[in-house]
Enzyme design. Structure first.
Site, PDB file in Angstrom:
ATOM      1  N   SER A   1       0.800  -1.228   0.000  1.00 18.96           N
ATOM      2  CA  SER A   1       0.000   0.000   0.000  1.00 18.96           C
ATOM      3  C   SER A   1       0.835   1.282   0.000  1.00 18.96           C
ATOM      4  CB  SER A   1      -0.959   0.002   1.188  1.00 18.96           C
ATOM      5  OG  SER A   1      -1.890  -1.040   1.041  1.00 18.96           O
TER       6      SER A   1
ATOM      7  N   LYS B   1      -8.429  -5.515  11.963  1.00 16.82           N
ATOM      8  CA  LYS B   1      -9.619  -5.050  11.231  1.00 16.82           C
ATOM      9  C   LYS B   1     -10.908  -5.062  12.067  1.00 16.82           C
ATOM     10  CE  LYS B   1      -8.201  -6.009   6.500  1.00 16.82           C
ATOM     11  NZ  LYS B   1      -8.581  -6.562   5.210  1.00 16.82           N
TER      12      LYS B   1
ATOM     13  N   GLY C   1     -14.392 -17.557   5.623  1.00 18.75           N
ATOM     14  CA  GLY C   1     -13.496 -16.911   6.585  1.00 18.75           C
ATOM     15  C   GLY C   1     -13.683 -15.401   6.596  1.00 18.75           C
TER      16      GLY C   1
ATOM     17  N   LYS D   1     -20.064 -23.270   9.056  1.00 23.09           N
ATOM     18  CA  LYS D   1     -19.516 -21.901   9.023  1.00 23.09           C
ATOM     19  C   LYS D   1     -20.128 -21.097   7.880  1.00 23.09           C
ATOM     20  CE  LYS D   1     -15.083 -21.016   9.881  1.00 23.09           C
ATOM     21  NZ  LYS D   1     -13.615 -21.249   9.836  1.00 23.09           N
TER      22      LYS D   1
HETATM   23  P1  ATR Z   1      -9.391 -15.682   7.252  1.00 21.81           P
HETATM   24  O1  ATR Z   1     -10.205 -15.051   8.327  1.00 21.81           O
HETATM   25  O2  ATR Z   1      -8.007 -15.122   7.132  1.00 21.81           O
HETATM   26  O3  ATR Z   1     -10.112 -15.716   5.928  1.00 21.81           O
HETATM   27  P2  ATR Z   1     -10.119 -18.214   8.261  1.00 21.81           P
HETATM   28  O4  ATR Z   1     -11.216 -17.605   9.008  1.00 21.81           O
HETATM   29  O5  ATR Z   1      -9.276 -19.233   8.950  1.00 21.81           O
HETATM   30  O6  ATR Z   1      -9.121 -17.165   7.688  1.00 21.81           O
HETATM   31  O7  ATR Z   1     -10.800 -18.843   6.937  1.00 21.81           O
HETATM   32  C1  ATR Z   1     -10.093 -19.560   6.061  1.00 21.81           C
HETATM   33  C2  ATR Z   1     -11.027 -20.175   5.016  1.00 21.81           C
HETATM   34  O8  ATR Z   1     -10.275 -21.080   4.241  1.00 21.81           O
HETATM   35  C3  ATR Z   1     -12.172 -20.985   5.612  1.00 21.81           C
HETATM   36  O9  ATR Z   1     -13.256 -20.962   4.717  1.00 21.81           O
HETATM   37  C4  ATR Z   1     -11.546 -22.373   5.683  1.00 21.81           C
HETATM   38  O10 ATR Z   1     -12.454 -23.448   5.729  1.00 21.81           O
HETATM   39  P3  ATR Z   1     -13.068 -23.922   7.155  1.00 21.81           P
HETATM   40  O11 ATR Z   1     -14.120 -22.905   7.488  1.00 21.81           O
HETATM   41  O12 ATR Z   1     -13.617 -25.259   6.895  1.00 21.81           O
HETATM   42  O13 ATR Z   1     -11.926 -23.912   8.121  1.00 21.81           O
HETATM   43  C5  ATR Z   1     -10.823 -22.400   4.385  1.00 21.81           C
HETATM   44  N1  ATR Z   1      -9.720 -23.360   4.341  1.00 21.81           N
HETATM   45  C6  ATR Z   1      -8.492 -23.196   4.865  1.00 21.81           C
HETATM   46  N2  ATR Z   1      -7.706 -24.261   4.588  1.00 21.81           N
HETATM   47  C7  ATR Z   1      -8.476 -25.115   3.861  1.00 21.81           C
HETATM   48  C8  ATR Z   1      -8.233 -26.383   3.249  1.00 21.81           C
HETATM   49  N3  ATR Z   1      -7.048 -26.993   3.326  1.00 21.81           N
HETATM   50  N4  ATR Z   1      -9.244 -26.965   2.580  1.00 21.81           N
HETATM   51  C9  ATR Z   1     -10.443 -26.366   2.480  1.00 21.81           C
HETATM   52  N5  ATR Z   1     -10.740 -25.160   3.032  1.00 21.81           N
HETATM   53  C10 ATR Z   1      -9.765 -24.553   3.721  1.00 21.81           C
END
Ligand code: ATR
Length: 276
Positions: A17, A66, A128, A155
């Site tokens: 940024s 955030k 997420g 979720k």
């Molecule tokens: P952030 O807030 O940074 O987006 P997060 O809340 O941990 O991080 O969300 C990560 C997202 O990536 C979620 O949708 C997560 O799926 P889950 O809700 O089932 O945890 C998804 N995610 C991360 N690693 C994954 C993987 N190996 N396979 C499928 N989904 C994954």
């Protein structure tokens, strides 16, 4: 007097940024300067007070602040409040007001390259923090349909239930999403899957992708994730995460200065920083 702008995060060294905004200040001959500040979570309240005391024009907020910054602001706009996260703060006559330009940056970038999302059937992958801004912003625009697929289906349902804008969204597992993919005009990958160094990962297979679909990925390192490569091979139009980054910055710059900047110029700066 030169106005100060900033980005606060922890860590902050990687942020593109400062270079992007400083180029804009100089290009538009606006007397401003943008600096990164590394603020540890326990110092967030003091940092906000300090930024107010020195009279910054505004600042960006990134991970992990955030959501936690909201209690320290004087006001938060409706969409940012619904999302529960702020990425842009504007000093409005001494009051710090929080906005979220992440979701609207995604939407503006999408509509800049393709047509409006009106009438589109959308599938969002992920549930997420990044998904929340994009899903709420798009749901607010009332597309024909917007559903969510996530590894953990509960979720996705809780995101749908949290959304303050009327919607008839459904939640799917990733496996179910692969089966119903043909229904969607626009697929948006909002997780970090496929980001370097784990570049061989892909959230869902695209065998049932509709012809002429648009496929977006919020990841921009690599510029073309395995998911986007697969989509392109199957004839989709693709967009990577550079647009979301550029347009969230453009919308922040507009809030601070009243000028909507040249996004192509910003994209070139970002690509150069990424070594392109
Ligand atoms: P952030 O807030 O940074 O987006 P997060 O809340 O941990 O991080 O969300 C990560 C997202 O990536 C979620 O949708 C997560 O799926 P889950 O809700 O089932 O945890 C998804 N995610 C991360 N690693 C994954 C993987 N190996 N396979 C499928 N989904 C994954």
């Amino acid at each position: 007097m030169k106005k100060l702008y900033a980005v606060i995060g922890y860590p902050i060294g990687h942020s593109m940024s400062p270079v992007m905004h400083n180029d804009l200040f100089s290009f538009y001959q606006i007397d401003g300067h943008y600096l990164p500040f590394q603020v540890a979570p326990e110092n967030l309240e003091d940092a906000v007070k300090g930024l107010k005391a020195i009279g910054v024009g505004g600042f960006n907020v990134t991970i992990p602040h955030k959501s936690r910054i909201i209690p320290y602001l004087d006001g938060v706009d409706e969409l940012a409040n619904a999302i529960g996260a702020v990425n842009t703060v504007v000093n409005e006559d001494g009051r710090f007001i929080g906005y979220n330009t992440d979701g609207s940056g995604f939407l503006t970038g999408l509509e800049n390259q393709f047509a409006s999302i009106e009438g589109k059937k959308i599938l969002v992958i992920g549930a997420g923090g990044a998904t929340r801004g994009i899903y709420f912003t798009l749901a607010k625009e009332k597309p024909a349909k917007i559903d969510i697929a996530n590894r953990t289906v509960e979720k996705a349902w809780s995101l749908i239930n949290d959304c303050p804008y009327p919607n008839s969204s459904a939640a799917f597992s990733l496996e179910e999403a692969e089966q119903v993919l043909e229904d969607y005009d626009l697929i948006i990958q909002t997780t970090m899957i496929g980001m370097a160094p784990k570049v061989s990962e892909q959230p869902i297979k695209l065998d049932n992708l509709k012809k002429q679909a648009i496929v977006c990925d919020i990841v921009y390192n690599p510029l073309k994730t395995k998911f986007l490569q697969d989509a392109e091979q199957k004839g989709a139009q693709i967009q990577n995460g550079i647009d979301m980054f550029v347009f969230q910055g453009a919308l922040a710059f507009e809030k601070w200065t009243g000028t909507f900047p040249d996004a192509e110029r910003m994209r070139a700066i970002v690509l150069k920083q990424l070594g392109g």
